[in-house]
Design an enzyme around this catalytic site. Structure first.
Site, mmCIF file in Angstrom:
data_model
loop_
_atom_site.group_PDB
_atom_site.id
_atom_site.type_symbol
_atom_site.label_atom_id
_atom_site.label_comp_id
_atom_site.label_asym_id
_atom_site.label_seq_id
_atom_site.Cartn_x
_atom_site.Cartn_y
_atom_site.Cartn_z
ATOM 1 C CG ASN A 1 5.045 -3.314 7.952
ATOM 2 O OD1 ASN A 1 5.693 -4.296 8.271
ATOM 3 N ND2 ASN A 1 5.526 -2.358 7.181
ATOM 4 C CB CYS B 1 3.428 0.126 5.548
ATOM 5 S SG CYS B 1 4.491 0.661 6.893
ATOM 6 C CG HIS B 2 7.123 4.509 3.272
ATOM 7 N ND1 HIS B 2 7.832 3.385 3.662
ATOM 8 C CD2 HIS B 2 7.750 4.992 2.177
ATOM 9 C CE1 HIS B 2 8.846 3.207 2.835
ATOM 10 N NE2 HIS B 2 8.812 4.175 1.919
ATOM 11 C CE1 TYR C 1 -3.611 1.437 3.712
ATOM 12 C CE2 TYR C 1 -4.172 3.538 2.695
ATOM 13 C CZ TYR C 1 -3.477 2.813 3.644
ATOM 14 O OH TYR C 1 -2.645 3.455 4.537
ATOM 15 C CD GLU D 1 10.693 5.083 -1.044
ATOM 16 O OE1 GLU D 1 9.875 4.776 -1.946
ATOM 17 O OE2 GLU D 1 10.756 4.477 0.035
#
Length: 179
Positions: A128, A136-137, A100, A163
């Site tokens: 989002n 956003c994850h 962030y 991922e």
């Protein structure tokens, strides 16, 4: 007029929303801020071309491929600040995370400011409206905390694992405001 359809995924049922041309929303089941600022009534339409393209994108993503965000016409609705944060989220490479604080520094630079609140960025990230596709994850706390995912921390972990994100330095916070 707004349209919706659903998609069954490895992280549960997803709801997709469209204005007829662009994807305007994608939420996980029970997601915090679900359909915020959207009309109460939507028309079901499973045959819109944007929904077909989004479902194909999601199929590829959940099969471990790396489909480009630019393949889809996205139109998330939000303030100018939120739009700026969501554009930066789209730049986070597949399989990587950002903090962030790093996003706050980038937004501050874009706005010509000396600094920007990480909490303000967190608010924009949390609201989002197009989860997974606008990733956003992939945002974590500066100390590696897997905090702040409106779709639930278990789903955040599933998406990051899909991922193949290196999870060694990431951890679940003891107390979280996310579900």
């Amino acid at each position: 007029m707004f349209y919706q359809t659903t998609y069954s995924s490895p992280v549960g049922r997803l709801t997709l929303a469209s204005d007829g041309e662009s994807l305007t929303g994608l939420w996980l089941e029970n997601q915090k801020y679900f359909a915020e600022n959207f009309p109460e009534t939507w028309n079901s339409n499973h045959h819109l071309s944007v929904f077909k393209a989004t479902k194909k994108w999601l199929d590829d993503y959940f099969d471990g491929e790396q489909p480009a965000i630019t393949e889809l016409p996205l139109a998330p609705k939000g303030s100018e600040f939120r739009q700026a944060v969501w554009r930066l989220l789209q730049e986070i490479p597949y399989g990587q995370v950002i903090t962030y604080g790093e996003i706050a520094k980038k937004i501050a630079a874009e706005m010509g400011r000396a600094s920007m609140s990480s909490q303000a960025v967190g608010g924009a990230v949390g609201h989002n409206p197009i989860s997974i596709i606008i990733p956003c994850h992939r945002v974590v706390g500066s100390n590696g905390s897997l905090t702040g995912y409106a779709g639930g921390l278990a789903n955040k972990i599933k998406l990051l694992t899909l991922e193949t994100v290196e999870m060694t330095d990431l951890y679940l916070p003891q107390h979280s405001t996310a579900r």
